[in-house]
Design a protein around this motif. Structure first.
Motif, mmCIF file in Angstrom:
data_model
loop_
_atom_site.group_PDB
_atom_site.id
_atom_site.type_symbol
_atom_site.label_atom_id
_atom_site.label_comp_id
_atom_site.label_asym_id
_atom_site.label_seq_id
_atom_site.Cartn_x
_atom_site.Cartn_y
_atom_site.Cartn_z
ATOM 1 N N ASP A 85 34.729 -39.464 60.622
ATOM 2 C CA ASP A 85 33.418 -40.105 60.534
ATOM 3 C C ASP A 85 32.716 -39.951 61.886
ATOM 4 O OD1 ASP A 85 31.270 -41.806 60.516
ATOM 5 O OD2 ASP A 85 32.366 -43.527 59.695
ATOM 6 N N PRO A 86 31.591 -39.234 61.963
ATOM 7 C CA PRO A 86 30.937 -39.033 63.264
ATOM 8 C C PRO A 86 30.384 -40.327 63.853
ATOM 9 C CG PRO A 86 29.607 -38.097 61.475
ATOM 10 C CD PRO A 86 30.891 -38.553 60.857
ATOM 11 N N GLY A 87 30.317 -41.359 63.041
ATOM 12 C CA GLY A 87 29.750 -42.626 63.524
ATOM 13 C C GLY A 87 30.774 -43.554 64.159
ATOM 14 N N ARG A 88 31.996 -43.111 64.307
ATOM 15 C CA ARG A 88 32.994 -43.983 64.922
ATOM 16 C C ARG A 88 33.943 -43.181 65.804
ATOM 17 N NH1 ARG A 88 37.236 -46.328 60.651
ATOM 18 N NH2 ARG A 88 38.253 -46.856 62.616
ATOM 19 N N ASP A 89 34.693 -43.905 66.646
ATOM 20 C CA ASP A 89 35.722 -43.277 67.480
ATOM 21 C C ASP A 89 37.096 -43.611 66.916
ATOM 22 O OD1 ASP A 89 34.000 -42.180 69.324
ATOM 23 O OD2 ASP A 89 33.942 -44.007 70.531
ATOM 24 N N TYR A 90 38.046 -42.730 67.191
ATOM 25 C CA TYR A 90 39.432 -42.956 66.772
ATOM 26 C C TYR A 90 40.307 -42.835 68.017
ATOM 27 C CZ TYR A 90 37.423 -41.607 62.233
ATOM 28 O OH TYR A 90 36.641 -41.502 61.105
ATOM 29 N N HIS A 91 41.007 -43.895 68.356
ATOM 30 C CA HIS A 91 41.910 -43.872 69.515
ATOM 31 C C HIS A 91 43.344 -43.979 69.001
ATOM 32 C CE1 HIS A 91 38.777 -44.595 72.711
ATOM 33 N NE2 HIS A 91 38.109 -44.822 71.593
ATOM 34 N N LEU A 92 44.079 -42.888 69.121
ATOM 35 C CA LEU A 92 45.409 -42.820 68.522
ATOM 36 C C LEU A 92 46.451 -42.639 69.615
ATOM 37 C CD1 LEU A 92 44.426 -40.341 65.664
ATOM 38 C CD2 LEU A 92 44.302 -42.842 65.650
ATOM 39 N N MET A 93 47.478 -43.464 69.584
ATOM 40 C CA MET A 93 48.526 -43.346 70.615
ATOM 41 C C MET A 93 49.711 -42.559 70.074
ATOM 42 S SD MET A 93 50.702 -46.235 72.726
ATOM 43 C CE MET A 93 49.584 -46.451 74.124
ATOM 44 N N GLU A 94 50.079 -41.491 70.809
ATOM 45 C CA GLU A 94 51.361 -40.865 70.502
ATOM 46 C C GLU A 94 52.382 -41.585 71.352
ATOM 47 O OE1 GLU A 94 49.300 -39.235 72.537
ATOM 48 O OE2 GLU A 94 50.472 -38.296 74.124
ATOM 49 N N PHE A 95 53.281 -42.294 70.695
ATOM 50 C CA PHE A 95 54.241 -43.132 71.422
ATOM 51 C C PHE A 95 55.195 -42.293 72.256
ATOM 52 C CE2 PHE A 95 58.407 -45.043 71.815
ATOM 53 C CZ PHE A 95 58.089 -46.252 72.404
ATOM 54 N N CYS A 96 55.609 -41.154 71.691
ATOM 55 C CA CYS A 96 56.750 -40.427 72.248
ATOM 56 C C CYS A 96 56.333 -39.317 73.218
ATOM 57 C CB CYS A 96 57.535 -39.829 71.089
ATOM 58 S SG CYS A 96 58.936 -38.870 71.615
ATOM 59 N N GLY A 97 57.089 -39.192 74.304
ATOM 60 C CA GLY A 97 56.825 -38.127 75.266
ATOM 61 C C GLY A 97 57.000 -36.737 74.677
ATOM 62 N N GLY A 98 57.831 -36.616 73.653
ATOM 63 C CA GLY A 98 57.996 -35.325 72.975
ATOM 64 C C GLY A 98 56.687 -34.888 72.324
ATOM 65 N N HIS A 99 55.951 -35.846 71.780
ATOM 66 C CA HIS A 99 54.637 -35.521 71.219
ATOM 67 C C HIS A 99 53.639 -35.180 72.329
ATOM 68 C CE1 HIS A 99 55.645 -37.659 67.213
ATOM 69 N NE2 HIS A 99 55.539 -36.362 67.010
ATOM 70 N N THR A 100 53.694 -35.934 73.421
ATOM 71 C CA THR A 100 52.793 -35.642 74.548
ATOM 72 C C THR A 100 53.000 -34.193 74.994
ATOM 73 O OG1 THR A 100 53.036 -37.939 75.274
ATOM 74 C CG2 THR A 100 52.086 -36.401 76.870
ATOM 75 N N HIS A 101 54.255 -33.818 75.109
ATOM 76 C CA HIS A 101 54.591 -32.455 75.533
ATOM 77 C C HIS A 101 54.033 -31.430 74.532
ATOM 78 C CE1 HIS A 101 57.095 -29.391 77.477
ATOM 79 N NE2 HIS A 101 57.306 -28.924 76.260
ATOM 80 N N ALA A 102 54.254 -31.677 73.245
ATOM 81 C CA ALA A 102 53.780 -30.732 72.217
ATOM 82 C C ALA A 102 52.249 -30.644 72.218
ATOM 83 C CB ALA A 102 54.283 -31.160 70.839
ATOM 84 N N ILE A 103 51.595 -31.767 72.409
ATOM 85 C CA ILE A 103 50.122 -31.807 72.396
ATOM 86 C C ILE A 103 49.560 -30.929 73.513
ATOM 87 C CG2 ILE A 103 48.170 -33.357 72.936
ATOM 88 C CD1 ILE A 103 49.828 -35.501 71.267
ATOM 89 N N PHE A 104 50.166 -31.004 74.693
ATOM 90 C CA PHE A 104 49.680 -30.186 75.810
ATOM 91 C C PHE A 104 50.121 -28.740 75.673
ATOM 92 C CE2 PHE A 104 49.156 -34.356 77.790
ATOM 93 C CZ PHE A 104 47.845 -34.219 78.195
ATOM 94 N N ARG A 105 51.357 -28.556 75.256
ATOM 95 C CA ARG A 105 51.880 -27.185 75.175
ATOM 96 C C ARG A 105 51.061 -26.334 74.203
ATOM 97 N NH1 ARG A 105 57.900 -25.227 73.191
ATOM 98 N NH2 ARG A 105 57.498 -23.040 73.534
ATOM 99 N N TYR A 106 50.667 -26.940 73.084
ATOM 100 C CA TYR A 106 49.970 -26.160 72.058
ATOM 101 C C TYR A 106 48.461 -26.404 72.049
ATOM 102 C CZ TYR A 106 54.689 -25.283 70.460
ATOM 103 O OH TYR A 106 56.009 -24.899 70.399
ATOM 104 N N GLY A 107 47.967 -27.159 72.995
ATOM 105 C CA GLY A 107 46.526 -27.370 73.077
ATOM 106 C C GLY A 107 45.961 -28.121 71.886
#
Ligand code: SF4
Length: 377
Positions: free
Chosen positions: A25-47
């Motif tokens: 929805d362009p009229g709202r923001d979504y703030h989502l937490m990836e709890f795990c550092g493994g996800h943080t790593h994957a998010i950066f590694r794969y852009g």
């Protein structure tokens, strides 16, 4: 590898991201937490962030085991390692984490302490069996993923009658940490951190199942989607969270159906319950004392508890003033908010715990975003 490749396919990721863009929805923001550092790593590694619409923001959570170990507990491990009768054994990342006064287990080893790196808890047991004249202490850390292996070696030590083996238990539990984030003043009162939903860790959930997240999804009205660690897993989980938020739902969904069930691994849970029990309170770096968030060894296996065997002391110590790790672990700040990120503090010379492990947010930023940041700066 062929099986994994499908979850890294660029064309499929682009199509999934386009579908996500149409549902956001362009009229709202979504703030989502990836709890795990493994996800943080994957998010950066794969852009992954580059694929997301601008109003979908990811907040990095505290799910990196070495990042959240409180300094007094690390200091106590170093003191233990300095004993001439002790061989201290742990995972590689743990040896590099800075303690108070810029000490670390690696530096203790350089000064003569018998500190060894292992890849598994079983290796620690083997060292104890091979060196009966030494007191071998396994410095155990980690979330629910690694706890069953520690429980197994404690049972094995009993079976083998290894009286020179003990475990310094620093295992923690995931749901308590998520609840503490939701209860924190930064989220509840001050609005410094907005978390609309959680991407839950799949490896932890393979053990505990998806059921333990149901309480706070309902109680705090935050959706949770358990996701695998491949880039398409993460994008699909974000899409599932966006759908829940758009429709006003807050429940637990499982994106990683290939490995996680609602009940989890009953055998591993029984093993952990036989050997460990919850501590009333446990200190986390950045989060402070959290009730019922850490495990200790039950009295029936107390002879293998290093905290009972040795007079371990936990002394309060101030954090390095320049390091923003506590705020990063709580999701309040990003690594680039730290004045010494990438200059004084690098993976070769970590000043804080978040720069040590590949799962730490600072290490992930440094490895995958440094070039972009330098070009922009
Ligand atoms: S860059 Fe280093 S000193 Fe700064 S917050 Fe990260 S780990 Fe701590």
């Amino acid at each position: 590898m062929r099986y994994i490749r499908g979850f890294r396919d660029g064309a499929a990721a682009a199509a999934l991201a386009e579908a996500l863009g149409e549902e956001v929805d362009p009229g709202r923001d979504y703030h989502l937490m990836e709890f795990c550092g493994g996800h943080t790593h994957a998010i950066f590694r794969y852009g992954v962030e580059d694929l997301l619409p601008g109003n979908v923001r990811l907040v990095h959570g505290p799910g990196c085991p070495v990042c959240v170990l409180a300094v007094p507990r690390l200091d106590a491990a170093i003191e233990l390692a300095r004993r001439t009768d002790v061989t201290l054994v742990s995972y590689g990342d743990m040896l590099r984490v800075p303690a108070s006064r810029r000490r670390s287990l690696l530096k203790a080893r350089a000064l003569g302490a018998d500190v060894r790196m292992v890849y598994s808890a079983l290796e620690a047991l083997e060292i104890a069996a091979a060196h009966p004249q030494r007191q071998v202490v396994f410095f155990a850390i980690g979330f629910e993923t690694t706890t069953p292996a520690t429980a197994h070696v404690i049972r094995e030590a009993l079976r083998l009658g290894l009286d020179n083996f003990s475990v310094y238990c620093n295992h923690v539990v995931t749901p308590a940490a998520i609840q503490s984030i939701l209860d924190s003043p930064e989220v509840r009162e001050w609005g410094q951190v907005r978390v609309d939903g959680f991407i839950g860790p799949s490896h932890v959930s393979a053990v505990i199942g998806s059921q333990p997240y149901e309480y706070f999804a309902e109680e705090y009205q935050r959706p949770v989607v358990i996701a695998g660690f491949e880039p398409l897993d993460v994008v699909q989980a974000i899409r599932m969270l966006v759908r829940q938020l758009n429709s006003g739902r807050a429940c637990v969904e499982n994106q990683f159906t290939r490995g996680v069930t609602r009940e989890g691994n009953a055998k591993a849970q029984r093993l952990v319950a036989e050997v460990f029990e919850l501590r009333r309170s446990f200190e986390w770096r950045g989060l402070g004392e959290l009730p019922y968030s850490g495990l200790r060894i039950k009295a029936a296996y107390g002879r293998f508890d290093a905290e009972r065997r040795f007079a371990m002391e936990f002394k309060a110590t101030p954090e390095n003033a320049a390091c923003q790790c506590p705020a990063i672990i709580r999701g309040i700040k990003k690594p680039t908010d730290c004045a010494i990120f990438g200059t004084v503090c690098t993976p070769r010379n970590p000043i804080g715990s978040c720069m040590v492990s590949a799962e730490g947010a600072c290490a992930a930023y440094y490895k995958y975003r440094r070039g972009t940041l330098q070009a922009a700066g």
